[in-house]
Motif scaffolding. Structure first.
Motif, short mmCIF file in Angstrom:
data_model
loop_
_atom_site.label_atom_id
_atom_site.label_comp_id
_atom_site.label_asym_id
_atom_site.label_seq_id
_atom_site.Cartn_x
_atom_site.Cartn_y
_atom_site.Cartn_z
N LEU A 172 0.83 -1.21 0.00
CA LEU A 172 0.00 0.00 0.00
C LEU A 172 0.87 1.26 0.00
CD1 LEU A 172 -2.92 -0.94 2.43
CD2 LEU A 172 -2.74 -1.27 -0.03
N ASP A 173 2.00 1.20 0.69
CA ASP A 173 2.91 2.34 0.69
C ASP A 173 3.53 2.58 -0.69
OD1 ASP A 173 2.65 3.28 3.25
OD2 ASP A 173 4.20 1.99 4.08
N LEU B 59 -8.79 -2.01 1.56
CA LEU B 59 -7.51 -1.66 0.94
C LEU B 59 -7.49 -0.19 0.51
CD1 LEU B 59 -6.93 -4.86 -1.22
CD2 LEU B 59 -5.55 -4.14 0.74
N ALA B 60 -8.62 0.29 -0.01
CA ALA B 60 -8.70 1.69 -0.44
C ALA B 60 -8.56 2.64 0.75
CB ALA B 60 -10.01 1.95 -1.17
N ARG B 61 -9.17 2.26 1.86
CA ARG B 61 -9.04 3.11 3.05
C ARG B 61 -7.60 3.11 3.58
NH1 ARG B 61 -14.34 1.08 4.05
NH2 ARG B 61 -13.49 -0.72 5.17
N GLY B 62 -6.95 1.96 3.50
CA GLY B 62 -5.57 1.89 3.97
C GLY B 62 -4.61 2.63 3.06
N ALA B 63 -4.81 2.54 1.76
CA ALA B 63 -3.91 3.18 0.80
C ALA B 63 -4.26 4.64 0.57
CB ALA B 63 -3.94 2.44 -0.53
N SER C 78 -4.83 0.15 10.74
CA SER C 78 -3.58 0.76 11.18
C SER C 78 -3.13 1.89 10.27
CB SER C 78 -2.48 -0.31 11.25
OG SER C 78 -2.14 -0.77 9.96
N MET C 79 -3.63 1.88 9.01
CA MET C 79 -3.19 2.90 8.06
C MET C 79 -4.30 3.88 7.70
SD MET C 79 -0.95 0.52 5.45
CE MET C 79 -0.18 1.93 4.65
N SER C 80 -5.47 3.75 8.31
CA SER C 80 -6.61 4.55 7.88
C SER C 80 -6.47 6.02 8.24
CB SER C 80 -7.90 4.00 8.51
OG SER C 80 -7.81 4.00 9.92
N SER C 81 -5.71 6.35 9.24
CA SER C 81 -5.49 7.75 9.58
C SER C 81 -4.41 8.33 8.70
CB SER C 81 -5.08 7.88 11.05
OG SER C 81 -4.64 9.20 11.33
N PRO C 82 -4.62 9.53 8.12
CA PRO C 82 -3.58 10.15 7.29
C PRO C 82 -2.25 10.27 8.02
CG PRO C 82 -5.65 11.33 7.06
CD PRO C 82 -5.85 10.35 8.18
#
Length: 557
Positions: A417-418, A445-449, A549-553
């Motif tokens: 995703l990164d 996945l879209a929310r994480g990326a 874990s990645m949903s926050s900007p």
């Protein structure tokens, strides 16, 4: 529905009006109406490549030619049509079968499409051999999947007691005059329906590729041609031309500059969960515009759960109120939809400076040839899959992200995703038999990326949209999911006369696609599920965890 209209708003409207004025000033509507190939350069496009504009009238002659075949199949009770085809040839017929108006009677027959994606559909098709006519549809030769399915049906008909002559009578081939498939069909004694070899396959919804299978399955294709023909006069105008406006929206947004982000990604919204029509539109845009580092990327709503500056939404035949997420709303009956989107794709290609009538580059054929080589080299033994980086909970992880990967599936997915660029996207491609779809993973996945996610089942998905992924902007990252064959059923069905079965063929296709993407320098992770039934649940659980874990900007580097 008999009318058609295109409405847009906001920044999309501004970009579209500028592009439309430019198109009119350059004489594009008149040149297209006159089928002038010089729009794309003196030698870039042959006049006959624009023959799709004539199909609303020309295809009526086709229908008259196959009246006898239709009557014969009805008399023989062959009301179950199995269509073997990958990409545009299959999607158009599916869309026609699904697209009858509200209140219209259901088709008299049934259509089953086999494109190598969900091999479980084969079991159901083989249960109806008494009623089945097989249509093999391709502009070129027989694909790996086409060859496999043809062999399976031939053997099944033979076991059912049919003679060789009767078996040949159960096959109809739709292909171009003089194609390799044409010669092969004649040698086998199959009936053949020929098409114009100059007609681009992705512009052939109203040709034999879309119409013949649907007509044999009982669809009202005469109504479809009426709807398309009613649209034609408006496509010759500079004003009140819905095709020109839609093309200006797509092309104008994709090349938007002056401080605004290029909106080269479009979300196709339709009532319900989407349909074969949106899949057909996606392949048309991908093949028509995805080349020379350019292209319009289509997405389904589950893959875009939030507003993004480089994405605009198009609602197809919305109700009284268009969805709030839609920048553009489009109303038209199905026959007009086909012609409208083909015209708009031609206009978009002109604005982007690409030839929309070329088939995708060699990437699709190269991947199929590579899969054939993998199968041949294996000689009936295991395929050369390479060693996984590690195994996590029965999921083999094959990662090539240009950096070391640990022994944790969540870390690898987070790393993938990164790697999605700030103007890029993630594509999820599954090579599994059954109900699993990237649709279930796309929202998380879209929310994480914080980027859009497209998805589909291979090989049909990448066959249809591969050009924009491989020859377009080059901003994609890819998650490819393969798996061991399930016990029993069609997933591990042997292919008569070949040293492999459908499961091995599907895996070879997945491996070849991964190699093709890596050769283009695109980030790819392949996950191989040793136990697909349990592995799907495990994968979904890890994806949800990574997304949280990645949903926050602030969690993004």
């Amino acid at each position: 529905m008999s009318g058609y209209d295109v409405l847009t708003r906001g920044d999309v409207l501004h970009a579209a009006l500028q592009a439309r004025d430019y198109l009119v000033g350059c004489g594009v509507p008149g040149a297209l109406a006159g089928k002038d190939p010089r729009l794309w350069g003196r030698r870039a496009v042959d006049h006959s490549r624009l023959g799709w504009l004539d199909l609303p009238a020309a295809s009526r002659g086709l229908l008259e030619q196959i009246d006898g075949l239709v009557a014969e199949t009805r008399y023989s009770g062959l009301d179950h049509i199995v269509l073997i085809g990958v990409g545009a040839e299959a999607l158009a017929a599916q869309a026609i079968m699904e697209g009858r108006p509200a209140g219209a009677a259901a088709p008299a027959g049934e259509l089953t499409v086999l494109d190598g994606a969900d091999t479980a559909a084969l079991d159901l098709a083989l249960e109806r051999l008494d009623r089945t006519l097989v249509v093999l549809s391709s502009k070129a030769g027989v694909s790996l999947e086409g060859d496999a399915y043809r062999r399976i049906f031939t053997a099944a008909f033979r076991e059912h007691g049919l003679s060789e002559r009767e078996i040949a009578g159960r096959f109809l081939v739709v292909t171009d005059h003089g194609s390799p498939l044409h010669d092969f069909a004649r040698q086998c004694g199959y009936r053949v329906g020929l098409t114009d070899p100059y007609l681009p396959g992705h512009f052939g919804a109203l040709s034999a590729y879309g119409l013949v299978p649907a007509l044999l399955a009982g669809a009202d294709v005469h109504r479809l041609l009426d709807e398309a023909e009613a649209l034609l006069p408006s496509l010759a105008r500079a004003e009140d031309n819905p095709g020109l406006l839609l093309g200006a929206i797509l092309g104008g947004c994709a090349q938007q500059g002056g401080g605004g982000a290029a909106r080269d990604k479009v979300v196709l919204r339709e009532a319900g969960r989407g349909s074969a029509l949106t899949d057909w539109i996606a392949q048309l845009l991908a093949v028509g515009t995805g080349k020379r580092g350019r292209g319009v990327l289509p997405f389904a709503p589950p893959g875009v759960p939030q507003e993004l500056p480089d994405v605009h939404g198009i609602a197809i035949n919305p109700g009284a109120a268009a969805p709030a997420e839609a920048d553009t709303s489009l109303w038209a009956p199905l026959g007009a939809q086909f012609l409208l989107w083909e015209y708009a794709t031609a206009v978009t290609g002109w604005l982007l400076g690409v030839n929309p009538f070329e088939a995708g580059g060699t990437s699709v054929q190269e991947a199929e040839d590579d899969a054939a080589t993998l199968l041949r080299d294996a000689a009936g033994g295991p395929l050369d899959e390479g060693r996984p980086a590690f195994v996590d909970g029965g999921i083999e992880v094959h990662a090539d992200l240009g950096q070391p990967v640990g022994g944790d599936l969540a870390a690898v997915l987070a790393g993938l995703l990164d790697r999605v660029p700030g103007t890029g996207y993630l594509s999820v491609v599954s090579y599994l038999s059954g109900e699993f779809s990237g649709r279930y993973l796309a929202p998380a996945l879209a929310r994480g990326a914080h980027r859009p996610v497209c998805y589909g089942a291979g090989p049909g998905y990448l066959h249809a949209t591969g050009p924009v992924h491989k020859d377009g902007p080059g901003t994609g990252a890819f998650l490819v999911v393969t798996g061991d064959a399930p016990d029993g059923g069609a997933g591990d069905r042997p292919v008569p006369g070949r040293p492999y079965g459908l499961a091995r063929l599907q895996l070879a296709r997945g491996l070849a696609e991964v190699r093709a993407l890596r050769e283009r320098g695109l980030p790819v992770v392949r996950l191989h599920l040793r136990d697909p039934a349990g592995g799907v649940g495990r994968l979904a659980e890890v994806v949800r965890s990574v997304s949280l874990s990645m949903s926050s900007p602030s969690a993004r580097p």
